[in-house]
Every structure is written in C-alpha cells, then in structure tokens.
Design a protein around this motif. Structure first.
Motif, short mmCIF file in Angstrom:
data_model
loop_
_atom_site.label_atom_id
_atom_site.label_comp_id
_atom_site.label_asym_id
_atom_site.label_seq_id
_atom_site.Cartn_x
_atom_site.Cartn_y
_atom_site.Cartn_z
N LYS A 11 -8.81 31.36 28.94
CA LYS A 11 -8.64 31.97 30.15
C LYS A 11 -9.85 33.00 30.48
CE LYS A 11 -4.87 34.08 31.37
NZ LYS A 11 -3.73 35.04 31.41
N GLY A 13 -10.67 35.87 33.12
CA GLY A 13 -9.87 36.86 33.69
C GLY A 13 -8.27 36.43 33.50
N ASN A 14 -7.74 36.27 34.77
CA ASN A 14 -6.31 35.76 34.76
C ASN A 14 -6.31 34.27 35.10
OD1 ASN A 14 -5.32 38.48 34.47
ND2 ASN A 14 -5.48 38.74 36.45
N ARG A 210 -16.33 42.29 44.15
CA ARG A 210 -15.11 42.71 43.59
C ARG A 210 -14.42 43.49 44.82
NH1 ARG A 210 -14.97 46.08 38.34
NH2 ARG A 210 -12.68 45.16 38.55
N GLN A 215 -10.33 42.77 42.66
CA GLN A 215 -10.87 42.94 41.34
C GLN A 215 -10.69 41.80 40.56
OE1 GLN A 215 -12.28 46.13 40.70
NE2 GLN A 215 -12.08 46.25 42.80
N SER A 216 -9.61 41.03 40.65
CA SER A 216 -9.07 39.75 39.89
C SER A 216 -9.80 38.48 40.24
CB SER A 216 -7.78 39.52 39.85
OG SER A 216 -7.11 39.29 41.29
N PRO A 218 -12.40 35.78 39.81
CA PRO A 218 -13.20 35.56 38.77
C PRO A 218 -14.70 35.52 39.20
CG PRO A 218 -11.23 34.28 38.56
CD PRO A 218 -11.31 34.68 40.03
N HIS A 251 -15.91 38.80 34.54
CA HIS A 251 -14.97 38.12 33.75
C HIS A 251 -15.34 37.16 32.66
CE1 HIS A 251 -13.14 39.55 37.64
NE2 HIS A 251 -12.19 39.74 36.84
#
Length: 646
Positions: A11, A13-14, A210, A215-216, A218, A251
């Motif tokens: 992974k 980040g998410n 960002r 924020q998520s 990558p 990330h």
C-alpha cells in the motif's frame, strides 16, 4: 510461489498495489509532438501493466511549457486539454489492476536552450551544469511562486484524468533538487539559505497538491539520497530531506541518487553491480515510516526478492528490466525466468534518446513499437512451410524466433558448436556477463518455439536446397577486415576475435591493437592483464560509438592498466617485431615496437557467400552484418522487422 515478498500486496497511502514491482520514470520520446499521450505511449505502458507491473510511474511529465521542456515529444500536463488522452492512458493500465502515477518535472539547468526555442534556461541560481554547459537565468521570487502553482496544476490534471497519484521529481539534479541542494541553491530570498528555506519550494508544492487534490491523493517524492558531487547532498542530508518530507504528509519516498554531473550513478552501465547502492535506500527506510521505493540496478527477480527480504525498500524499481522485457513480472511470477530477457547495461537506450530519437533497446527490438509488432498484428501464415536461417548470432536467432511464432518450420544453421555468433566473444571482456545470459535466453526462446537447431553445420547452397525451403534468411555475420599492407599475413598478426575466443593466447608481449572502436578497446583491456598494449586509431578519438559514461569508465580502466592510446595514426606495415604507422594529418611515417599485432578494424559483409544464396533461391533476405555491418541492436531490429513480414 517462488518470490513471496515480490508478489505480496502493498500500500501507498490508501492505494493498494497488487505486488511490489514499480516501473520508475524513464524518458521515452513516445508522446505526440504536442505532449499528448500518443497511441504508442499508451500501448508501451499498457504492455508493462499487462506484463505484471504493480505501479507504473510515467516518464518526466512537463508542467511548464516555456522553461520546463526536458526532452522532445515529452508527456505534458500543463492544461486541461491533455486530460482526455491521459484518461485513455489510465484506463489502459487499470484494466490489468495496475496503478499509475504521473511524475511532475521541471529540468531547471539540466536542459538546453535549443529545446526552449532559444530561451535561456532557468534555475534557482546561476549555476552551470557541467554536462549541459549553459548559464541559467536565476528565477525571481515571483517566478518561483508561479512555478509552484504549475506543479500543483499538473497534479490536478492528473487526478481529473483518473491517474492514481503523482510523483514529484526532486532528484537527479532537476529543478526541485536544485532548490534543495547547496551545490545549486545560492539564493538569498525565502527560497534559499538554510535547510528549511531550501525546502520551501517543494514544501509549497506538496501543500498545494494536498489542498487541491485532497489529503488522501497519493504523493510520492523521488529524491537523490546522495548526489555524489563534492559540495552536494550526502546521505545524511538525504535522510534529513526524507524525514522532513514525511512530516509534510507525503505517502512514499522514491530513493535514487546522483545528478547529471554524476550520471553513471543514475543510469548504471554494465560495470555497476546489482544492488550497489542499496545502502542509500536502507538508510532512508530506517528513518521513515512511509513506504520506500528504490531502484538498485535490478536485473534478476532473485535480486529483487533479496532486497525486500533485507528490508532495503518496500517496493523495488525495475526500470530498464521492463524496457527489455515487458513481461518481467509475469515471467518471474510464473516460473518462466529462462525466457526473461534482461538488460545488458549497454546504454544504447539512452544513447539513442540523447540523439532526440524515441527510446530503443539492443535486446528488445520492439520497444516503443508495440502498436506494430505485437501478437495481434503478427500474421500466422507459416503453415508449417520450411524457412532456413543461416547463422545463429543474435540477428539470426531473433529472425528464427519471429518466424517460428508465425508458424513456419524454422531450421537454424550455425557453423560453430554453440549459438550466439559474435555474442560469444562480446561477452569475454570484463563486466559483460549479461551478454552470456542473453544468449541463454534466446536459445531458450528458440526451443520453446520448436525451432530446429543444427549446430556444427556450415550450411551451403546444396545443404539448404535439400530442405526445399519456402525462403532463406541469411544472417551469417561479417568477416574481420584485414588491411592490405606489407607483412599483414605474418605469423605475428591475429584478430580481436582470435584473442577473445581463446584461439590465440598472448602473454608477456608488446601488443599493438589496431582499431580504437568498442572491440579494440575491450580487447585491449583483456590483453592488458598480461601484456603491454598500445591502441592505434586513425581518428582523433576512440570509443566514439559508446555512451559517454561507458566510454569514460572504460578509458579510465585502460589508463590504470597502462594501455597507451595513439590516435591520428594508421597501420601501414608489419614486420617481425615492429609496425610502421602513418600519421593521419601529415602522412609521415614512424615505427613502433610490437611483438604481436591484433586487428580490430571492424568487419565487412561476406558478399561472396550471400551472393551464392541470392542466386540459388527466389526468396532470400539478408539481415545484420550479412547486409551491412553494424551494431547488435541494428541486427536484432532488422531481423525482427524482416521476419515479421517475410
């Protein structure tokens, strides 16, 4: 599964990746002239996704159309008009469950004004890159602020196109690296001075991405953990940079090294060993909690697995390995390593790219031409008809491989006891072990395709006629050039091939190697272990066909071995313990001591033999040195292309 860690999920980040294989950014020149993702570029990346890569990071992608041009036909993300084709790129990669990042880039002082339409190149400070040799203009504070917004815009374009993330290129001496490094940042405004001011430029880029992308979304940052220049960033600085970047919420860190001025550390030639710089990534990984991607000159899946087991990095960057073989991942995963073509470190790819031409590869003749030469386009009309291929060198083997895939019954004749042709002497000098592996791979490919191989058989017209062939491919290679000078037929004269093959052994002699091309220089390195060697070359330089870093390293090794290089001289006579040389500029003569003369002047086509086949058969195709002497890359490409339509 043999490589458990390599093919475990990971992974960033998410974002979940199907394995630990990352294709790092490599400039291709496959984009359209206006910077769109062309069909060729999309197919190129799609083939690597299809081949088992977990994450693809695109080539350097332009974020500034005025001063940010890093290469011709460069992928671009400067406005919304690029989104439709980038979306097609993302879709092509995603169908194989592969993820894709766009690498945002500005070259700074590592580009040329000719690429900018004559405009002066720019940089944080007026510091000249010694490789480029052009004085850059210092960006104003306002221009720096505007450039930050251009990087952010590039990220927004990527996200809107369905790209999975972005990588900020802060390595290899490019613009962001120039802000970070004290070697290139001499500014006195808010973007220069202490560490935090030098990090301000990339800080604003990261915070801007960002804020606009979420924020998520990558973000990976590629860094040079060590610039390998005297007043540049060292590993302890690289660690500090990585820790600071992590604190900004990125990330992943992609660890590389070097700048243009230490270029052989970025794009390693054959003399650099697998994993030689693993200490850099390992040190970074010990000091951050986010995933680390790292390149390490990886050629073999076992080496990639070992780096993961050693916790050098979380993901392994396989760059040129996937240029050579887009099926790198799948062949490693499904136990087909004997069919995995591997990078030989010849640097032909970057030599071609530096000429402004699309990326090409010695070992993979279809690189960048996947829209033409693919399994869907290949016409399988062989119907078991017999085709004779004369010569088992790299070109002959490539032709036989393609013809067999087309359904022909291929009979491959080789006069020696093993296949490989010139590769069997090209792999004898130091640092050429990967050429041996190329031979092994090509032979394995032929066996899988059912090619009938007849070694120790020098095919003549009558031998081939007995097959009643549909056609003949002649790939017999060339014959060494022997100059017509007095004494050339003496017992003290031999060829470079004689030396490299072991047919002739020379020890404790004064040796004159005639010819300062690749073969002459590499043969000289072999001979210098036991002899006093002088290289004689008519031109003013030697090794001109070699990539700069390869040539520089080879000349350095030759100098250390005591090899004398004599340019501007040609051979005009040979006697018992002496040679006569003519000085090119003046035509005057001089004599030199030489116990042995080794000829490395090149090869010429074996015209008498090729004429015999052309007269005897209606359908005859010449490839490689049989048609025109050239490089292995040229022979492989020509053999592939002609066999495709034979």
């Amino acid at each position: 599964m043999k490589y458990q860690k390599l093919f475990s999920k990971g992974k960033i980040g998410n974002l979940e990746l199907k394995n630990r294989i990352v294709m790092p950014a490599m400039g291709t020149g496959f984009a359209s002239f206006n910077g769109e993702a062309s069909d060729e570029l999309i197919r190129y990346y799609e083939e690597r996704a299809k081949g088992g890569c977990g994450l693809i990071i695109t080539e350097i992608t332009r974020i500034d159309d005025e001063t940010g041009i890093g290469m011709s036909n460069q992928l671009t993300a400067t406005s919304g008009k690029y989104i439709p084709r980038l979306t097609r790129l993302a879709d092509a990669v995603h169908r194989y469950d592969t993820k894709i990042f766009i690498q945002l880039h500005h070259p700074g002082n590592e580009t040329y004004s000719r690429l900018l339409g004559g405009r002066q190149i720019v940089a944080p400070s007026p510091v000249v890159c010694k490789v480029v040799g052009e004085m850059p203009r210092e960006l104003t504070t306002a221009e720096c602020e505007a450039m930050v917004k251009k990087f952010v815009t590039g990220a927004v374009i990527a996200k809107n196109a369905g790209i999975d993330g972005v990588e900020i290129h802060a390595a290899h001496g490019y613009l962001i690296n120039q802000f970070i490094s004290p070697h290139t940042n001499k500014r006195t405004d808010k973007y220069g001075g202490d560490f935090y001011n030098r990090m301000r430029f990339i800080t604003e880029i990261i915070l801007g991405i960002r804020y606009t992308c979420g924020q998520s979304f990558p973000i990976s940052v590629r860094i040079s953990a060590d610039e390998f220049i005297d007043d540049g960033l060292k590993l302890e600085d690289g660690i500090k940079v990585a820790r600071y970047l992590e604190s900004l919420g990125i990330h992943a860190i992609n660890v590389s090294c070097g700048t243009y001025e230490s270029g052989h550390t970025i794009i390693e030639p054959s003399f650099m060993e697998e994993g030689w710089k693993k200490h850099l990534a390992k040190a970074i990984k010990k000091n951050v909690k986010i995933p680390v991607i790292a390149v390490n000159t990886i050629k073999h899946p076992a080496a990639a697995e070992a780096l993961l087991e050693e916790e050098v990095s979380d993901f392994v960057g396989i760059g040129r390995g996937q240029l050579v073989d887009p099926q790198w991942g799948n062949k490693a995963k499904y136990g087909k390593e004997e069919l995995l073509r591997k990078c030989i470190g010849c640097m032909y790819c970057f030599k071609i790219a530096n000429q402004g031409r699309p990326l090409a590869c010695t070992v993979n003749p279809i690189l960048g031409r996947e829209t033409i030469y693919n399994d869907k386009n290949i016409v399988k009309d062989g119907e078991g008809k017999t085709v004779a291929v004369i010569g088992g060198g790299p070109g002959g083997m490539q032709a036989a491989y393609v013809l067999a895939k087309r359904g022909f019954h291929v009979v491959l004749f080789e006069k020696e006891k093993v296949l490989g042709g010139t590769l069997n002497v090209a792999d004898r000098p130091p640092h050429k072990a990967m050429i041996t592996e190329l031979i092994q791979t090509q032979v394995a490919e032929l066996r899988v395709q059912g090619v009938e191989i007849q070694i120790n058989t020098e095919a003549d017209v009558d031998t081939v006629k007995a097959l009643n062939p549909y056609g003949v491919i002649v790939a017999v290679g060339g014959s060494p050039i022997v100059p017509n000078v007095p004494g050339i037929d003496g017992p003290n004269v031999c060829t470079a091939e004689d030396v490299l093959s072991g047919k002739v052994s020379i020890e404790g002699k004064q040796v004159a190697v005639i010819g300062g091309g690749v073969t002459g220089l590499e043969t000289s390195e072999v001979l210098a272990k036991e002899n006093k060697v002088t290289v004689v070359e008519m031109m003013n330089e030697v090794g001109t066909s070699l990539y700069a870093s390869v040539r520089g390293a080879l000349l350095k090794r030759l100098a250390a071995a005591g090899v004398e290089i004599l340019t501007g001289h040609g051979l005009s006579g040979v006697s018992d313990r002496e040679i006569t040389l003519s000085i090119t500029e003046t035509a005057h003569s001089e004599k030199r001591k030489a116990d042995i003369v080794v000829l490395a002047i090149g090869v010429r086509s074996r015209k008498k033999l090729t004429d015999e086949f052309e007269k005897a058969f209606d359908k005859v195709t010449l490839v490689g040195d049989a048609r025109k002497p050239g490089l292995i890359a040229e022979a492989m490409r020509e053999a592939n292309d002609k066999a495709f339509v034979f």
